[in-house]
Design a protein around this motif. Structure first.
Motif, short mmCIF file in Angstrom:
data_model
loop_
_atom_site.label_atom_id
_atom_site.label_comp_id
_atom_site.label_asym_id
_atom_site.label_seq_id
_atom_site.Cartn_x
_atom_site.Cartn_y
_atom_site.Cartn_z
N THR A 1 12.36 -3.35 7.18
CA THR A 1 10.98 -3.49 7.63
C THR A 1 10.74 -4.91 8.09
N THR A 2 9.85 -5.06 9.04
CA THR A 2 9.41 -6.39 9.45
C THR A 2 8.06 -6.75 8.83
N PRO B 1 -5.53 -11.53 0.34
CA PRO B 1 -6.92 -11.60 -0.13
C PRO B 1 -7.51 -10.21 -0.36
N ILE B 2 -8.56 -10.16 -1.17
CA ILE B 2 -9.21 -8.89 -1.48
C ILE B 2 -9.72 -8.23 -0.21
N GLU B 3 -10.07 -9.01 0.81
CA GLU B 3 -10.54 -8.45 2.08
C GLU B 3 -9.46 -7.62 2.77
N THR B 4 -8.20 -7.88 2.44
CA THR B 4 -7.09 -7.06 2.96
C THR B 4 -6.71 -5.97 1.96
N GLN B 5 -6.53 -6.34 0.71
CA GLN B 5 -6.03 -5.39 -0.27
C GLN B 5 -7.01 -4.25 -0.54
N PHE B 6 -8.31 -4.54 -0.54
CA PHE B 6 -9.27 -3.48 -0.85
C PHE B 6 -9.22 -2.35 0.17
N PRO B 7 -9.31 -2.64 1.48
CA PRO B 7 -9.21 -1.53 2.45
C PRO B 7 -7.86 -0.83 2.42
N LEU B 8 -6.78 -1.57 2.19
CA LEU B 8 -5.48 -0.92 2.09
C LEU B 8 -5.45 0.03 0.90
N GLY B 9 -5.97 -0.41 -0.23
CA GLY B 9 -5.99 0.44 -1.41
C GLY B 9 -6.79 1.71 -1.21
N GLU C 1 4.11 4.77 4.40
CA GLU C 1 2.67 4.92 4.25
C GLU C 1 1.97 3.56 4.20
N VAL C 2 2.60 2.59 3.53
CA VAL C 2 2.04 1.24 3.47
C VAL C 2 2.01 0.63 4.88
N GLU C 3 3.09 0.80 5.62
CA GLU C 3 3.13 0.27 6.99
C GLU C 3 2.05 0.91 7.85
N ALA C 4 1.86 2.22 7.71
CA ALA C 4 0.83 2.92 8.50
C ALA C 4 -0.56 2.44 8.13
N ALA C 5 -0.81 2.22 6.84
CA ALA C 5 -2.12 1.73 6.41
C ALA C 5 -2.37 0.32 6.95
#
Length: 201
Positions: free
Chosen positions: A80-81, A91-99, A159-163
């Motif tokens: 993966t890249t 930051p929470i601004e990234t992790q929250f929407p991903l979660g 799935e993580v990459e797609a999110a």
């Protein structure tokens, strides 16, 4: 809470407001404000300014090397890249929407995996322990590619990459652009408006 019990909606009058700390398996730092409608459906938005312990009934009893990764697993290797720190140490601004997008995925860092050529490993797994991925960093500064190992019926790193792509494609939304709708049939997260929804896993 990971899920809002529909009993809360049933016990509230139309127009009633439900305010609850929120978390998912990926991150633990949200506040959800729902308003109950005449139709028995509650909808509302998130903010990212609270953190509490999970209710005991909402906690998971799951351990990586007891319940998820087994000696007889034969994972599939790929690369993966996507920088693992971009999704799991951001930051929470990234992790929250991903979660919210990933639903039932959780992660754990291993800073001493005991594997030759691997300095740090990021584990990602489903909440039922049925699928997992490991992303390896060899310690080289400026790494552009990471080795990925995946096992189980779901390819969770895919799935993580797609999110992450979804997050980038939607102008990197923070928690304030996200919401939740609770009905008798289920719960749906959404971006900007309830029409842009997906079912929670």
């Amino acid at each position: 809470m990971r899920r809002v019990p529909y009993a809360w909606i049933e016990q509230a009058r139309p127009g009633g407001v439900i305010l609850t700390p929120w978390c998912d398996d990926w991150t633990h730092c949200g506040l959800l404000r729902l308003t109950v409608g005449e139709d028995g459906i509650a909808t509302g938005r998130f903010t990212s300014d609270s953190a509490f312990m999970l209710m005991r009934t909402q906690r998971r009893d799951l351990f990586l090397f007891r319940d998820v990764v087994m000696d007889d697993h034969v994972p599939v290797e790929s690369t993966t890249t996507l920088d693992p720190w971009a999704v799991a140490d951001s930051p929470i601004e990234t992790q929250f929407p991903l979660g919210l997008r990933l639903g039932d995925l959780w992660y754990a860092w291993d800073h001493d995996p005991g594997v030759d050529g691997v300095e740090i490993r990021l584990w990602v797994a489903t909440a039922d322990g049925g699928s997992w991925a490991a992303v390896d960093w060899d310690g080289t500064d400026g790494t552009a590619q990471y080795t990925v190992w995946q096992h189980g019926p779901r390819r969770v790193w895919d799935e993580v990459e797609a999110a992450h792509r979804w997050w980038l494609d939607n102008d990197r939304p923070g928690p304030e652009r996200l919401g939740l709708t609770v009905t008798p049939e289920g719960q749906w997260a959404w971006l900007d408006r309830p029409e842009h929804a997906w079912p929670l896993r």
